[in-house]
Design an enzyme around this catalytic site. Structure first.
Site, mmCIF file in Angstrom:
data_model
loop_
_atom_site.group_PDB
_atom_site.id
_atom_site.type_symbol
_atom_site.label_atom_id
_atom_site.label_comp_id
_atom_site.label_asym_id
_atom_site.label_seq_id
_atom_site.Cartn_x
_atom_site.Cartn_y
_atom_site.Cartn_z
ATOM 1 N N ARG A 167 -16.894 5.678 5.465
ATOM 2 C CA ARG A 167 -15.505 6.061 5.114
ATOM 3 C C ARG A 167 -14.774 6.602 6.346
ATOM 4 O O ARG A 167 -13.588 6.372 6.550
ATOM 5 C CB ARG A 167 -15.481 7.075 3.963
ATOM 6 C CG ARG A 167 -14.075 7.591 3.685
ATOM 7 C CD ARG A 167 -13.883 8.155 2.277
ATOM 8 N NE ARG A 167 -14.943 9.030 1.841
ATOM 9 C CZ ARG A 167 -15.139 10.273 2.302
ATOM 10 N NH1 ARG A 167 -14.336 10.775 3.221
ATOM 11 N NH2 ARG A 167 -16.144 11.007 1.842
ATOM 12 N N ASP A 202 7.516 -2.858 7.312
ATOM 13 C CA ASP A 202 6.517 -3.718 6.674
ATOM 14 C C ASP A 202 6.650 -5.092 7.335
ATOM 15 O O ASP A 202 7.653 -5.785 7.145
ATOM 16 C CB ASP A 202 6.783 -3.790 5.159
ATOM 17 C CG ASP A 202 5.698 -4.549 4.416
ATOM 18 O OD1 ASP A 202 5.101 -5.479 5.018
ATOM 19 O OD2 ASP A 202 5.445 -4.239 3.237
ATOM 20 N N TYR A 262 9.322 -5.768 -1.675
ATOM 21 C CA TYR A 262 8.264 -6.210 -2.585
ATOM 22 C C TYR A 262 8.278 -5.331 -3.852
ATOM 23 O O TYR A 262 8.429 -4.105 -3.761
ATOM 24 C CB TYR A 262 6.908 -6.133 -1.860
ATOM 25 C CG TYR A 262 5.734 -6.327 -2.769
ATOM 26 C CD1 TYR A 262 5.654 -7.445 -3.606
ATOM 27 C CD2 TYR A 262 4.708 -5.399 -2.816
ATOM 28 C CE1 TYR A 262 4.585 -7.616 -4.464
ATOM 29 C CE2 TYR A 262 3.626 -5.573 -3.674
ATOM 30 C CZ TYR A 262 3.577 -6.685 -4.493
ATOM 31 O OH TYR A 262 2.513 -6.850 -5.355
ATOM 32 N N LYS A 285 -2.253 -11.363 3.559
ATOM 33 C CA LYS A 285 -1.333 -12.480 3.734
ATOM 34 C C LYS A 285 -1.639 -13.231 5.041
ATOM 35 O O LYS A 285 -2.747 -13.690 5.223
ATOM 36 C CB LYS A 285 0.097 -11.961 3.646
ATOM 37 C CG LYS A 285 0.342 -11.035 2.438
ATOM 38 C CD LYS A 285 0.086 -11.739 1.134
ATOM 39 C CE LYS A 285 0.354 -10.995 -0.145
ATOM 40 N NZ LYS A 285 0.075 -9.608 -0.316
#
Ligand code: P1T
Length: 400
Positions: A47, A171, A99, A196
């Site tokens: 982590r 973004d 989005y 993407k």
């Protein structure tokens, strides 16, 4: 090094990997043996850090030209992690056409945690000044926007934001660093859905945050570790692998997208095409100025009713009906009921996402095959329209 060389070599140690491995190994381990009390070999727990993730982070940092990067589980995890930089009472100005999931998260945080959001049309940079309050801390830029491909002048907005002491966040999912480099235009933070174009093969969900400010670097790493939003080693490896062909893929996406946009623009069943590569796009000049290319996303408004939209989406064979974007394969979707269903209808309509909008993620198949696929779907719509027209024709009065 050129960008294309960096896609292949950034994050790979010049001395090579263990045993001379050419490709980054997957360190699929949750934990690492300590050499002694308080002494590690560089990693203690996945982590907090993992060598495969570190390789991806270094690659993304180089490609965006930032000072640090963290790889996280999804694009939404990237956005959620960045929003933890702020506290109740802080205000963020967000581009109004973004989005659907981004809008939903902002609204949820506003309702539950008191982080205020103002959705503003940032296509005219001056609107930022009018929206500012003493509590404004950041501006959230998504350009080109999803799904309407509207552009925001990153340099103009970031300059204005900096003059008011705001953090500028971009973004960069739709274009990838191949086509747009927001740090060169004044941004402080870049977020990505690596799901993407960066990964490019529709086989992983991932996200990334890249920073260009020393004061934010450690904070973003701290938040990623504290929240546990960090990406898994195998996913990082997949994204690293995908990035190696980013430049080549982006050129093919764009070639096909330009052809698709031109085809749509000349089709009688198409009301409007949204693609920054068309000279008719209202921000075509801005696209040429701030982007290296126009990208692979094309949206359009079909002239017709809901059943025409359904007929079109049911009729394509290569363009699969699916959410997401940026993979090698072509996808088609209906934003109002799919990617932007989480944005309320009034918000959608206020920015122009009508029920007639169809979004295409243009893949890298043969361009001729893609155009033929679209043409045959339009023929189905046309056939349906003609049948319906016939059915509706008034029946001639009986002569009996
Ligand atoms: O799906 P995820 O990896 O969590 O990424 C979220 C996200 C963030 N930013 C932009 C601009 C996006 O388009 C997305 C995800 N978008 C879709 C899934 C979609 O179909 O539009």
């Amino acid at each position: 090094m050129s960008f294309q060389t960096d896609t292949i070599h950034a994050g790979v140690p010049s001395s090579g990997h263990a045993y001379g491995a050419v490709m980054t190994p997957i360190f699929q381990t949750s934990t690492f043996v300590f050499e002694d009390i308080g002494k590690t070999k560089g990693y203690d727990y996945t982590r907090s850090g993992n060598p495969t993730r570190a390789a991806l982070e270094e690659c993304l940092r180089v490609l965006e030209g930032g000072s640090s990067a963290v790889a996280v589980t999804t694009g939404m995890a990237a956005i959620a992690t960045v929003l933890h930089l702020f506290k109740a009472g802080d205000e963020i100005i967000c581009t109004d056409d973004c989005y659907g999931g981004t809008a939903r998260l902002f609204k949820t945080l506003e309702a539950q945690f008191g982080l205020a959001v103002r959705f503003v049309n940032l296509q005219q940079p001056e609107t930022l000044s009018a929206a500012l309050t003493p509590h404004t801390k950041a501006v959230w830029i998504e350009t080109p926007s999803n799904p309407l491909l509207n552009l925001i002048d990153i340099e103009a907005v970031c300059t204005l934001a900096a003059s008011h002491g705001l953090i500028s966040i971009v973004d960069n999912t739709f274009l990838s660093p191949y086509n747009q480099r927001p740090f060169e235009l004044g941004a402080d933070i870049i977020v990505h859905s690596t799901t993407k174009y960066l990964n490019g093969h529709s086989d992983v969900v991932g996200g990334a945050i890249v920073s260009n400010r020393a004061d934010l670097d450690e904070r973003l790493k701290f938040l990623t570790n504290s929240l546990g939003t960090c990406a898994q080693p195998f996913d990082c490896w997949l994204v690293l692998r995908g990035i190696k062909t980013l430049a080549v893929r982006m050129r093919e996406h764009e070639k096909n997208a330009q052809a698709v946009a031109e085809f749509l623009a000349s089709h009688p069943l198409v009301k409007k095409v949204f693609y920054p590569g068309l000279a008719s796009h209202p921000q075509h000049d801005l696209a040429k100025r701030q982007q290296r290319g126009f990208g692979g996303m094309v949206s359009f408004e079909l002239s017709g009713d809901a059943e025409d939209i359904n007929t079109f989406l049911r009729s394509t064979r290569l363009f699969a009906l699916a959410e997401s974007l940026g993979g090698v394969e072509s996808l088609a979707e209906h934003p109002a009921s799919m990617s932007h269903a989480s944005m309320d209808a009034a918000h959608r309509l206020s920015v122009g996402i009508t029920d007639q909008v169809i979004r295409l993620s243009v893949g890298i198949e043969d361009g001729g095959d893609l155009l033929a696929d679209l043409e045959s779907a339009f023929e189905q719509v046309d056939a349906r329209k003609r049948t319906e027209h016939k059915a509706r024709r008034p029946v001639a009065a009986s002569t009996l």
